[in-house]
Enzyme design. Structure first.
Site, PDB file in Angstrom:
ATOM      1  N   VAL A  54     -23.486  12.147 -36.535  1.00  0.00           N
ATOM      2  CA  VAL A  54     -24.106  12.734 -37.726  1.00  0.00           C
ATOM      3  C   VAL A  54     -23.979  11.789 -38.924  1.00  0.00           C
ATOM      4  CG1 VAL A  54     -24.129  14.670 -39.334  1.00  0.00           C
ATOM      5  CG2 VAL A  54     -23.598  15.080 -36.952  1.00  0.00           C
ATOM      6  N   GLU A  55     -22.808  11.229 -39.092  1.00  0.00           N
ATOM      7  CA  GLU A  55     -22.535  10.451 -40.294  1.00  0.00           C
ATOM      8  C   GLU A  55     -23.255   9.105 -40.346  1.00  0.00           C
ATOM      9  OE1 GLU A  55     -21.197  11.383 -42.930  1.00  0.00           O
ATOM     10  OE2 GLU A  55     -20.078  13.188 -42.408  1.00  0.00           O
ATOM     11  N   THR A  56     -23.193   8.338 -39.276  1.00  0.00           N
ATOM     12  CA  THR A  56     -23.768   6.985 -39.331  1.00  0.00           C
ATOM     13  C   THR A  56     -24.633   6.636 -38.118  1.00  0.00           C
ATOM     14  OG1 THR A  56     -21.805   5.993 -38.292  1.00  0.00           O
ATOM     15  CG2 THR A  56     -21.822   6.129 -40.707  1.00  0.00           C
TER      16      THR A  56
ATOM     17  N   TYR B 156     -24.277  21.326 -41.083  1.00  0.00           N
ATOM     18  CA  TYR B 156     -23.519  20.165 -40.611  1.00  0.00           C
ATOM     19  C   TYR B 156     -22.551  20.587 -39.515  1.00  0.00           C
ATOM     20  CZ  TYR B 156     -20.383  16.086 -40.829  1.00  0.00           C
ATOM     21  OH  TYR B 156     -19.631  14.985 -40.516  1.00  0.00           O
TER      22      TYR B 156
END
Length: 289
Positions: A124-126, A249
């Protein structure tokens, strides 16, 4: 170092002072008056003038007003346009789990957080390390500090924390790139999270959030510190929400983790049951014959 209330007052002064300057439609950095205000705020944060001056004179210092319009909450991570649960996305996550199996198992043994959860956050983040952010973190936080918005005071403290971690690690603040929100590393920690939860996962004596072992151990440490429990979905969700205050998220992380989780154990159990059932049928047929 001044008390937190005094530090907040310093950043309030920055916001008021710089707001006047920012009325101009074109600018790359701060003017002399604003620089002096920042200098005072950094000193209030415990930094010496000789540590501050090089930063304020650095040609890389810039403001990015466009980041104020970037959406940071309410994103539907599971929307098809993100390709989050696509076949290729899941396959890539499974490959990371396979290649880093030993590291992730060791982290799970230490913190109780499964590897698939860490890989889901990584995704999700990168996008599993493909998109680490294009901004200099110092400039992102500087922009959020001086341009009047709901995150100004928060960003000001994060800016001080960034300088603190850079001083501790002998790192130039302008060398760290990350998101518009001031987060950096494989799993996108803001400076305060780095200082509080950053963990040396590979035993080299440093915490480098661009290193896989350190990033995953730090993320696991964060989740554990916020009540992660493998057998309690509610506690899992709360821990993830502490990481990112967005229900979409948390939903995305849990959904992706289920998709990439190794299925070999389940398949083995199913095969054994099926084999047993088949043998039983065969014996019955032999009896009837």
């Amino acid at each position: 170092m001044m008390e937190e209330s005094s530090l907040k007052q310093s950043f309030c002064c920055i916001i008021i002072s710089v707001a006047i300057f920012l009325a101009s439609p074109v600018y790359a950095a701060l003017n002399g008056t604003d620089t002096e205000t920042l200098r005072q705020a950094f000193q209030a944060g415990g930094f010496l003038i000789e540590e501050i001056e090089p930063l304020l004179r650095d040609q890389r210092l810039a403001l990015h007003p466009e980041i104020l319009n970037q959406k940071t909450t309410g994103i539907n991570y599971l929307h098809p346009r993100f390709g989050f649960l696509s076949r290729s996305s899941i396959k890539r996550g499974q490959q990371v789990l396979k290649e880093r199996r030993t590291t992730l198992k060791n982290i799970e043994a230490s913190y109780g957080v499964p590897g698939e959860i860490l890989v889901a956050i990584f995704r999700v983040e990168t996008n599993l390390g493909r998109d680490l952010g294009q901004y200099r973190v110092f400039n992102s936080l500087l922009t959020l500090t001086v341009m009047v918005n709901r995150r100004s005071l928060w960003a000001g403290q994060e800016l001080i924390d960034l300088l603190t971690l850079c001083k501790n690690n002998l790192t130039n603040p302008f060398s760290i790139r990350g998101s518009a929100a001031g987060a950096f590393g494989l799993c996108q920690f803001v400076p305060s999270s780095y200082l509080t939860y950053g963990t040396d996962g590979n035993g080299d004596g440093m915490v480098d959030l661009f290193d896989f072992s350190d990033a995953m151990a730090s993320t696991a440490n964060f989740l554990k510190s916020h009540g992660w429990h493998n057998r309690n979905v509610e506690k899992q969700s709360r821990a993830i929400l502490a990481y990112n205050h967005c229900k979409n998220y948390a939903k995305a992380v849990l959904s992706y983790s289920k998709q990439v989780k190794p299925r070999h154990t389940l398949k083995a159990n199913t095969t054994r049951k099926h084999s047993k059932h088949s043998n039983g049928i065969r014996r019955k047929n032999l009896t009837r014959t």
